[in-house]
Write a protein that holds these residues in place. Structure first.
Motif, PDB file in Angstrom:
ATOM      1  N   LEU A  27       2.262  -7.525  13.447  1.00  0.00           N
ATOM      2  CA  LEU A  27       3.044  -8.046  14.544  1.00  0.00           C
ATOM      3  C   LEU A  27       2.150  -7.986  15.949  1.00  0.00           C
ATOM      4  O   LEU A  27       2.242  -9.179  16.512  1.00  0.00           O
ATOM      5  CB  LEU A  27       4.009  -6.877  15.269  1.00  0.00           C
ATOM      6  CG  LEU A  27       5.224  -6.726  14.254  1.00  0.00           C
ATOM      7  CD1 LEU A  27       6.214  -5.486  14.653  1.00  0.00           C
ATOM      8  CD2 LEU A  27       6.142  -8.034  14.285  1.00  0.00           C
ATOM      9  N   ALA A  28       1.099  -7.391  16.139  1.00  0.00           N
ATOM     10  CA  ALA A  28       0.129  -7.534  17.163  1.00  0.00           C
ATOM     11  C   ALA A  28      -0.682  -8.759  16.933  1.00  0.00           C
ATOM     12  O   ALA A  28      -0.986  -9.758  18.002  1.00  0.00           O
ATOM     13  CB  ALA A  28      -0.792  -6.493  17.140  1.00  0.00           C
ATOM     14  N   ALA A  29      -0.931  -9.194  15.743  1.00  0.00           N
ATOM     15  CA  ALA A  29      -1.534 -10.590  15.371  1.00  0.00           C
ATOM     16  C   ALA A  29      -0.717 -11.549  15.299  1.00  0.00           C
ATOM     17  O   ALA A  29      -1.292 -12.698  15.014  1.00  0.00           O
ATOM     18  CB  ALA A  29      -2.430 -10.198  14.025  1.00  0.00           C
ATOM     19  N   GLY A  30       0.676 -11.253  15.395  1.00  0.00           N
ATOM     20  CA  GLY A  30       1.575 -12.564  15.303  1.00  0.00           C
ATOM     21  C   GLY A  30       1.717 -13.135  13.738  1.00  0.00           C
ATOM     22  O   GLY A  30       1.945 -14.057  13.939  1.00  0.00           O
ATOM     23  N   LYS A  31       1.356 -12.366  12.965  1.00  0.00           N
ATOM     24  CA  LYS A  31       1.521 -12.804  11.563  1.00  0.00           C
ATOM     25  C   LYS A  31       2.862 -12.243  10.790  1.00  0.00           C
ATOM     26  O   LYS A  31       3.241 -11.079  10.784  1.00  0.00           O
ATOM     27  CB  LYS A  31       0.304 -12.386  10.694  1.00  0.00           C
ATOM     28  CG  LYS A  31      -0.930 -12.951  11.457  1.00  0.00           C
ATOM     29  CD  LYS A  31      -2.092 -13.337  10.512  1.00  0.00           C
ATOM     30  CE  LYS A  31      -3.407 -13.818  11.277  1.00  0.00           C
ATOM     31  NZ  LYS A  31      -4.626 -13.753  10.718  1.00  0.00           N
ATOM     32  N   PRO A  32       3.469 -13.186   9.961  1.00  0.00           N
ATOM     33  CA  PRO A  32       4.545 -12.936   9.362  1.00  0.00           C
ATOM     34  C   PRO A  32       4.031 -12.057   8.055  1.00  0.00           C
ATOM     35  O   PRO A  32       2.928 -12.066   7.832  1.00  0.00           O
ATOM     36  CB  PRO A  32       5.029 -14.338   8.506  1.00  0.00           C
ATOM     37  CG  PRO A  32       4.139 -15.374   9.052  1.00  0.00           C
ATOM     38  CD  PRO A  32       3.272 -14.831   9.920  1.00  0.00           C
ATOM     39  N   VAL A  33       4.926 -10.881   7.934  1.00  0.00           N
ATOM     40  CA  VAL A  33       4.688  -9.721   6.926  1.00  0.00           C
ATOM     41  C   VAL A  33       5.713  -9.534   6.097  1.00  0.00           C
ATOM     42  O   VAL A  33       6.886  -9.382   6.668  1.00  0.00           O
ATOM     43  CB  VAL A  33       4.169  -8.569   7.779  1.00  0.00           C
ATOM     44  CG1 VAL A  33       5.082  -8.014   8.922  1.00  0.00           C
ATOM     45  CG2 VAL A  33       3.914  -7.540   6.857  1.00  0.00           C
TER      46      VAL A  33
ATOM     47  N   SER B 224       0.941  -1.143   0.055  1.00  0.00           N
ATOM     48  CA  SER B 224      -0.022   0.102  -0.014  1.00  0.00           C
ATOM     49  C   SER B 224       0.817   1.230   0.052  1.00  0.00           C
ATOM     50  O   SER B 224       2.072   1.163   0.141  1.00  0.00           O
ATOM     51  CB  SER B 224      -0.738   0.096   1.287  1.00  0.00           C
ATOM     52  OG  SER B 224      -0.265  -0.294   2.194  1.00  0.00           O
ATOM     53  N   SER B 225      -0.006   2.277  -0.012  1.00  0.00           N
ATOM     54  CA  SER B 225       1.091   3.642   0.069  1.00  0.00           C
ATOM     55  C   SER B 225       2.090   3.817   1.532  1.00  0.00           C
ATOM     56  O   SER B 225       1.595   3.111   2.259  1.00  0.00           O
ATOM     57  CB  SER B 225       0.207   4.868  -0.056  1.00  0.00           C
ATOM     58  OG  SER B 225      -0.737   4.930   1.142  1.00  0.00           O
ATOM     59  N   ASP B 226       3.046   4.609   0.970  1.00  0.00           N
ATOM     60  CA  ASP B 226       4.197   4.602   1.993  1.00  0.00           C
ATOM     61  C   ASP B 226       3.795   4.861   3.470  1.00  0.00           C
ATOM     62  O   ASP B 226       4.213   4.332   4.454  1.00  0.00           O
ATOM     63  CB  ASP B 226       5.194   5.280   1.525  1.00  0.00           C
ATOM     64  CG  ASP B 226       6.218   5.075   0.422  1.00  0.00           C
ATOM     65  OD1 ASP B 226       5.544   3.926  -0.089  1.00  0.00           O
ATOM     66  OD2 ASP B 226       6.975   5.770  -0.059  1.00  0.00           O
ATOM     67  N   GLU B 227       2.704   5.757   3.544  1.00  0.00           N
ATOM     68  CA  GLU B 227       2.395   6.276   4.807  1.00  0.00           C
ATOM     69  C   GLU B 227       1.506   5.237   5.364  1.00  0.00           C
ATOM     70  O   GLU B 227       1.355   5.541   6.994  1.00  0.00           O
ATOM     71  CB  GLU B 227       1.533   7.619   4.835  1.00  0.00           C
ATOM     72  CG  GLU B 227       0.371   7.631   4.023  1.00  0.00           C
ATOM     73  CD  GLU B 227       0.535   7.721   2.525  1.00  0.00           C
ATOM     74  OE1 GLU B 227       1.551   7.719   1.999  1.00  0.00           O
ATOM     75  OE2 GLU B 227      -0.604   7.832   1.911  1.00  0.00           O
ATOM     76  N   THR B 228       1.210   4.358   4.950  1.00  0.00           N
ATOM     77  CA  THR B 228       0.333   3.390   5.832  1.00  0.00           C
ATOM     78  C   THR B 228       1.168   2.098   6.478  1.00  0.00           C
ATOM     79  O   THR B 228       0.753   1.308   7.200  1.00  0.00           O
ATOM     80  CB  THR B 228      -0.702   2.617   4.857  1.00  0.00           C
ATOM     81  OG1 THR B 228      -0.027   1.714   3.761  1.00  0.00           O
ATOM     82  CG2 THR B 228      -1.729   3.710   4.193  1.00  0.00           C
ATOM     83  N   HIS B 229       2.514   2.084   5.823  1.00  0.00           N
ATOM     84  CA  HIS B 229       3.316   0.866   6.062  1.00  0.00           C
ATOM     85  C   HIS B 229       3.364   0.601   7.713  1.00  0.00           C
ATOM     86  O   HIS B 229       3.056  -0.387   7.928  1.00  0.00           O
ATOM     87  CB  HIS B 229       4.602   0.968   5.610  1.00  0.00           C
ATOM     88  CG  HIS B 229       4.642   0.790   4.023  1.00  0.00           C
ATOM     89  ND1 HIS B 229       5.652   0.590   3.470  1.00  0.00           N
ATOM     90  CD2 HIS B 229       3.466   0.617   3.261  1.00  0.00           C
ATOM     91  CE1 HIS B 229       5.447   0.525   2.015  1.00  0.00           C
ATOM     92  NE2 HIS B 229       4.183   0.429   1.892  1.00  0.00           N
ATOM     93  N   GLU B 230       3.542   1.676   8.412  1.00  0.00           N
ATOM     94  CA  GLU B 230       4.062   1.475   9.835  1.00  0.00           C
ATOM     95  C   GLU B 230       2.727   0.831  10.644  1.00  0.00           C
ATOM     96  O   GLU B 230       3.014  -0.262  10.957  1.00  0.00           O
ATOM     97  CB  GLU B 230       4.425   2.797  10.538  1.00  0.00           C
ATOM     98  CG  GLU B 230       4.515   2.498  11.742  1.00  0.00           C
ATOM     99  CD  GLU B 230       5.028   3.992  12.690  1.00  0.00           C
ATOM    100  OE1 GLU B 230       4.985   4.748  12.061  1.00  0.00           O
ATOM    101  OE2 GLU B 230       4.771   3.855  14.080  1.00  0.00           O
ATOM    102  N   GLU B 231       1.719   1.610  10.157  1.00  0.00           N
ATOM    103  CA  GLU B 231       0.484   1.019  11.076  1.00  0.00           C
ATOM    104  C   GLU B 231       0.139  -0.450  10.841  1.00  0.00           C
ATOM    105  O   GLU B 231      -0.516  -1.258  11.681  1.00  0.00           O
ATOM    106  CB  GLU B 231      -0.791   1.912  10.488  1.00  0.00           C
ATOM    107  CG  GLU B 231      -2.120   1.551  11.425  1.00  0.00           C
ATOM    108  CD  GLU B 231      -3.245   2.272  10.548  1.00  0.00           C
ATOM    109  OE1 GLU B 231      -3.010   3.121   9.594  1.00  0.00           O
ATOM    110  OE2 GLU B 231      -4.334   2.177  10.897  1.00  0.00           O
ATOM    111  N   PHE B 232       0.248  -0.811   9.449  1.00  0.00           N
ATOM    112  CA  PHE B 232      -0.066  -2.023   8.917  1.00  0.00           C
ATOM    113  C   PHE B 232       0.971  -3.050   9.506  1.00  0.00           C
ATOM    114  O   PHE B 232       0.596  -4.181   9.934  1.00  0.00           O
ATOM    115  CB  PHE B 232      -0.133  -2.449   7.230  1.00  0.00           C
ATOM    116  CG  PHE B 232      -1.251  -1.469   6.559  1.00  0.00           C
ATOM    117  CD1 PHE B 232      -2.211  -0.768   7.575  1.00  0.00           C
ATOM    118  CD2 PHE B 232      -1.458  -1.359   5.425  1.00  0.00           C
ATOM    119  CE1 PHE B 232      -3.354  -0.399   7.219  1.00  0.00           C
ATOM    120  CE2 PHE B 232      -2.557  -0.423   4.942  1.00  0.00           C
ATOM    121  CZ  PHE B 232      -3.385  -0.145   5.607  1.00  0.00           C
ATOM    122  N   VAL B 233       2.094  -2.733   9.549  1.00  0.00           N
ATOM    123  CA  VAL B 233       3.294  -3.799  10.073  1.00  0.00           C
ATOM    124  C   VAL B 233       3.110  -3.977  11.553  1.00  0.00           C
ATOM    125  O   VAL B 233       3.003  -4.929  11.989  1.00  0.00           O
ATOM    126  CB  VAL B 233       4.816  -3.285   9.676  1.00  0.00           C
ATOM    127  CG1 VAL B 233       5.510  -4.031  10.542  1.00  0.00           C
ATOM    128  CG2 VAL B 233       4.923  -3.173   8.260  1.00  0.00           C
TER     129      VAL B 233
END
Ligand code: ISE
Length: 333
Positions: free
Chosen positions: A85-91, A72-81
């Protein structure tokens, strides 16, 4: 059971990844898709039989999603990553890991607190066969100790917002690959500003970045994003006993009408096609086990952002700049 991947963002790169994951990569399927542009999301989800989500956070947590790819767009990356991590899923997150250094630091902190590595950053050049051979020639001693690394990064056209963005969006690939090839950090940078192309819309293009590594290797990087003729990435590593360089811009040579010719790709997708395939296959293969050692980690994503930020300061001040990194957390040592 195939790995079920949820994809956040299906613009140019996201669509490319969806196609590879659903048609080329073994052992994966795209189970979920989100994009801010609903029409685009509907078309991509329909093409691969994925479920459509209108909330990225619901997608990340959903039981049908084993792993997440962020394009997605760069400014969304931190929130999504952080949500992954909170969901314990590889990203697997396309570069940049976050738009600024502080965002990268927050991700590194969150992953360190979790105590296990789930984040990979999409610096795909690490999976390019050409760069792999350059690294091998250094690691097996055949060219001796590294002395200099010459890099060229040319796009055909680039309508970027600022000269700084050409460092954080394009030169950042050279920063990551230089660290990876040399196996050491870049400690200082100077940015030279030659006469700018009239086609660059007022931006500083081209520019020449000169880094020095911790052991004294000089790394020069030409970034020229409105080079007009095509996408051209070059690299030559000069050692004490010889040199090794990428042979490009494409693998095939045409000889006809008394001429020798090589096609120049239009952009990075054909040029790094093999790298993208190998990157995604390695990522899928590593899910449920350890992340493949070749991947850029969240820490590498942070370092790339820190070196890019230092380069932007050097561009703005015209002065050499020292790059200071934070202390490496135990999880990444
Ligand atoms: C683009 O965003 C990429 O990530 C490409 O890999 C890079 O080579 C290009 O310069 C960028 O614009």
């Amino acid at each position: 059971m195939p790995v079920r991947v949820g994809v956040l963002g299906v613009g140019v790169m996201g669509t490319e990844h969806v196609q590879l994951l659903s048609r080329v990569v073994a052992g994966s399927e795209v189970s979920a898709v989100f994009d801010v542009d609903q029409r685009r999301a509907v078309a991509v989800a329909g093409g691969c039989g994925a479920r459509l989500f209108d909330d990225p956070m619901v997608l990340v947590k959903h039981d049908d999603v084993d792993a997440v790819l962020i394009a997605s767009s760069d400014e969304t990356h931190e929130e999504f990553v952080l949500a992954c991590l909170a969901a314990g899923k590889p990203v697997l997150c396309e570069k940049p890991l976050a738009p600024d250094v502080d965002g990268c630091v927050r991700i590194v902190q969150a992953e360190s607190d979790l105590g296990r590595r789930l984040v990979s950053v999409g610096f795909m050049r690490r999976f390019d066969p050409g760069y792999a051979e350059v690294k091998l020639a250094l690691d097996d001693g055949s060219i001796g100790r590294a002395l200099m690394l010459h890099c060229i990064h040319r796009n055909a056209v680039w309508a970027g917002q600022s000269s700084a963005a050409s460092i954080s969006g394009s030169a950042v690939h050279e920063i990551d690959i230089a660290r990876w090839l040399l196996g050491e950090e870049l400690v200082s940078v100077t940015v030279h500003r030659p006469r700018a192309s009239e086609r660059a819309g007022g931006l500083q293009d081209p520019m020449l970045l000169v880094f020095c590594s911790a052991s004294g290797v000089l790394v020069d990087v030409e970034v020229f994003l409105n080079a007009e003729y095509g996408y051209d990435v070059r690299c030559e590593l000069v050692g004490e006993l010889g040199t090794v360089s990428l042979d490009g811009p494409s693998p095939t040579v045409h000889r006809a009408s008394g001429q020798t010719a090589r096609a120049v790709p239009a952009d990075w997708r054909p040029r790094f096609d093999v790298a993208f395939r190998r990157e995604l296959q390695a990522w899928v293969d590593g899910i449920g086990t350890a992340p493949h050692g070749q991947f850029a980690s969240a820490w590498d994503g942070y370092v790339a952002a820190e070196v890019a930020a230092g380069s932007i300061r050097a561009l703005e001040t015209g002065q050499p700049n020292r790059i200071e990194l934070r202390e490496t957390p135990a999880l990444y040592r």
